[in-house]
Design an enzyme around this catalytic site. Structure first.
Site, mmCIF file in Angstrom:
data_model
loop_
_atom_site.group_PDB
_atom_site.id
_atom_site.type_symbol
_atom_site.label_atom_id
_atom_site.label_comp_id
_atom_site.label_asym_id
_atom_site.label_seq_id
_atom_site.Cartn_x
_atom_site.Cartn_y
_atom_site.Cartn_z
ATOM 1 N N GLY A 168 16.238 49.713 77.955
ATOM 2 C CA GLY A 168 16.746 50.447 79.111
ATOM 3 C C GLY A 168 16.467 51.937 78.997
ATOM 4 O O GLY A 168 16.141 52.599 79.988
ATOM 5 N N THR A 169 16.586 52.454 77.796
ATOM 6 C CA THR A 169 16.339 53.883 77.578
ATOM 7 C C THR A 169 14.903 54.247 77.948
ATOM 8 O O THR A 169 14.660 55.246 78.621
ATOM 9 C CB THR A 169 16.625 54.246 76.103
ATOM 10 O OG1 THR A 169 17.984 53.899 75.801
ATOM 11 C CG2 THR A 169 16.412 55.725 75.845
ATOM 12 N N GLN A 211 23.791 48.257 83.493
ATOM 13 C CA GLN A 211 25.053 47.510 83.421
ATOM 14 C C GLN A 211 25.282 46.620 84.636
ATOM 15 O O GLN A 211 26.187 45.788 84.627
ATOM 16 C CB GLN A 211 26.241 48.478 83.263
ATOM 17 C CG GLN A 211 26.291 49.182 81.916
ATOM 18 C CD GLN A 211 26.574 48.245 80.744
ATOM 19 O OE1 GLN A 211 26.965 47.087 80.911
ATOM 20 N NE2 GLN A 211 26.366 48.742 79.530
ATOM 21 N N THR A 236 0.319 46.379 73.616
ATOM 22 C CA THR A 236 0.227 44.923 73.751
ATOM 23 C C THR A 236 1.591 44.344 74.101
ATOM 24 O O THR A 236 2.600 44.720 73.504
ATOM 25 C CB THR A 236 -0.301 44.308 72.430
ATOM 26 O OG1 THR A 236 -1.574 44.900 72.163
ATOM 27 C CG2 THR A 236 -0.448 42.800 72.541
ATOM 28 N N CYS A 285 33.247 59.494 68.060
ATOM 29 C CA CYS A 285 33.614 60.239 66.861
ATOM 30 C C CYS A 285 32.414 60.382 65.944
ATOM 31 O O CYS A 285 32.534 60.732 64.786
ATOM 32 C CB CYS A 285 34.758 59.573 66.131
ATOM 33 S SG CYS A 285 34.375 57.923 65.563
#
Ligand code: PLP
Length: 405
Positions: free
Chosen positions: A71-72, A178, A236, A324
């Site tokens: 997705g990135t 999403q 490929t 965090c």
């Protein structure tokens, strides 16, 4: 120990039938789909079929589907590819609640001289379409707005947004990572130019994604190389994973009703029970315009990380709304953009379900979470202050001294 997996917006289980579908392409059918010989050609047929299946899931044409590594990459390719195609335009619009795959591209562009508009959201996570309308101008190269938020599940009105942007003739991309597979999407109806999706959010493996590019959309390759993917992406083809994504897309079409029926009912029961059984628990995000599988709940005056650790001890997997990773406990950019007070944002937990969840899973959480929250609150100075009626400003002063640099 029983594992209750409620972190499906982070990643999903690869469906057994998807694993089965991809296996032959690791062994006997290892040909290169671009080869001239029939051994490779046989493989090309399966890539073609997978492309048809992914297209069908969003009602697009197979030639409009570009396979990517995730997705990135789809998000990066859509944004960078479009900006390359419109070199004279230097304005990019996104929202403040995008996933880092878009948000950090926006920040990267700003550092390189682009004017970048970040649209805000209201307390329920909703966009102001007037703000979007006002932001569009002659210099706008691209608008990128997500379809569904990964943290809260809040849905943006894609049809209305796309219509508004296209009215001005401006290219429009949506990160629908999403949304795809969870809610129906129809590229014949919604005038988006580009749309990103990712395999591992819909029961395909991690490391495969796709970008829908509407026919006629100007696009400059982001991954430059050979002639694969109609010259739009070199490299490929990852045949086993492409086949897997095809199978997952077919499966998602068959399960869409269950996702919006049984899974949604499980989510609703989980949310309702937690909100009634636990004091000072608040849902983050709009109730109705939301993915059927997601709920984000803030438990006031407790740290999300403590909740996650104690839930982990009783086999419950979920996510917190604060990152965090940097060592600081900054609440998520999404909750901050919504204006969620820090006393709530710090204690936010995202539960995201899938068709592999059952009533017994929900029962397990309803049984174990309320005492977990109570135990943490019993040792929390903030909770004690709150119960003693100490003013919020006094607590805020202490908190800001700790976390804000
Ligand atoms: N966009 C959204 C909204 C996401 O939730 C995610 C995954 O967390 C991504 C993009 C990135 O997808 P991938 O992990 O396939 O790169």
């Amino acid at each position: 120990m029983r594992i209750v997996y409620l972190d499906n917006n982070a990643t999903t289980r690869t469906a057994p039938e998807v694993v089965e579908a991809m296996l032959p392409f690791f062994s006997d059918a290892y040909g290169n789909p671009s080869s001239m010989h029939s051994f490779g050609g046989r493989v090309a047929r399966h890539v073609r079929e997978a492309r048809e299946r992914v297209a069908a899931l969003i009602n697009a044409e197979p030639c409009e589907i570009l396979f990517t590594s995730c997705g990135t990459e789809s998000d990066n390719a859509a944004i960078m590819g479009t900006l390359q195609s419109y070199p004279d335009k230097k304005h990019f619009i996104m929202t403040r609640v995008e996933h880092p795959a878009v948000l950090n591209v926006g920040h990267y562009l700003r550092a390189r001289g682009y004017r970048v508009t970040e649209l805000g959201v209201d307390g329920e996570g909703r966009l102001d379409l007037e703000e979007l309308r006002d932001a569009l101008d002659e210099d706008t190269a691209l608008v990128s707005i997500m379809a569904a938020n990964n943290e809260t599940g809040v849905l943006f009105p894609l049809d209305a947004i796309a219509a508004l942007v296209k009215e001005r003739g401006i290219p429009f991309h949506s990160d629908a990572v999403q949304a795809v597979g969870k809610i129906p999407l129809d590229m014949k109806r919604t005038p988006v130019d580009m749309l990103s999706l990712s395999g591992h959010k819909l029961h395909a493996p991690k490391g495969i994604g796709a970008l829908y590019i509407r026919k006629g959309t100007r696009f400059t390759p982001f991954v430059i190389g050979g002639h694969q993917e109609s010259g739009k992406r070199g490299g490929t083809e990852n045949v086993p994973y492409i086949v897997a994504l095809g199978k997952a897309a077919e499966r998602a079409m068959n399960h869409m009703e269950e996702e919006n029926g049984r899974v949604k009912a499980l989510r609703d029961r989980l949310e309702r029970e937690l909100l009634t059984r636990i004091p000072n628990a608040i849902r983050n995000g709009a109730e109705k315009e939301r993915l059927p599988n997601t709920t984000s709940i803030s438990f006031e005056y407790v740290e999300g990380e403590s909740i996650l650790l104690m839930m982990d001890a009783v086999g419950i997997c979920a996510s917190s709304g604060s990152a965090c990773t940097s060592g600081s406990l900054e609440p998520s950019h999404v909750l901050r953009a919504m204006g969620v007070p820090f006393t709530a944002a710090h204690g936010s937990i995202r539960f995201s379900l899938s068709i592999y969840n059952s009533d017994a899973d929900v029962d397990h959480v309803i049984e174990h979470l309320p005492p977990v929250i109570q135990r943490i609150r019993d040792i929390s100075p903030f909770w004690k202050d709150y119960q003693a009626g100490k003013p919020l400003s006094a607590m805020l002063a202490g908190e800001q001294g700790q976390h804000h640099h």
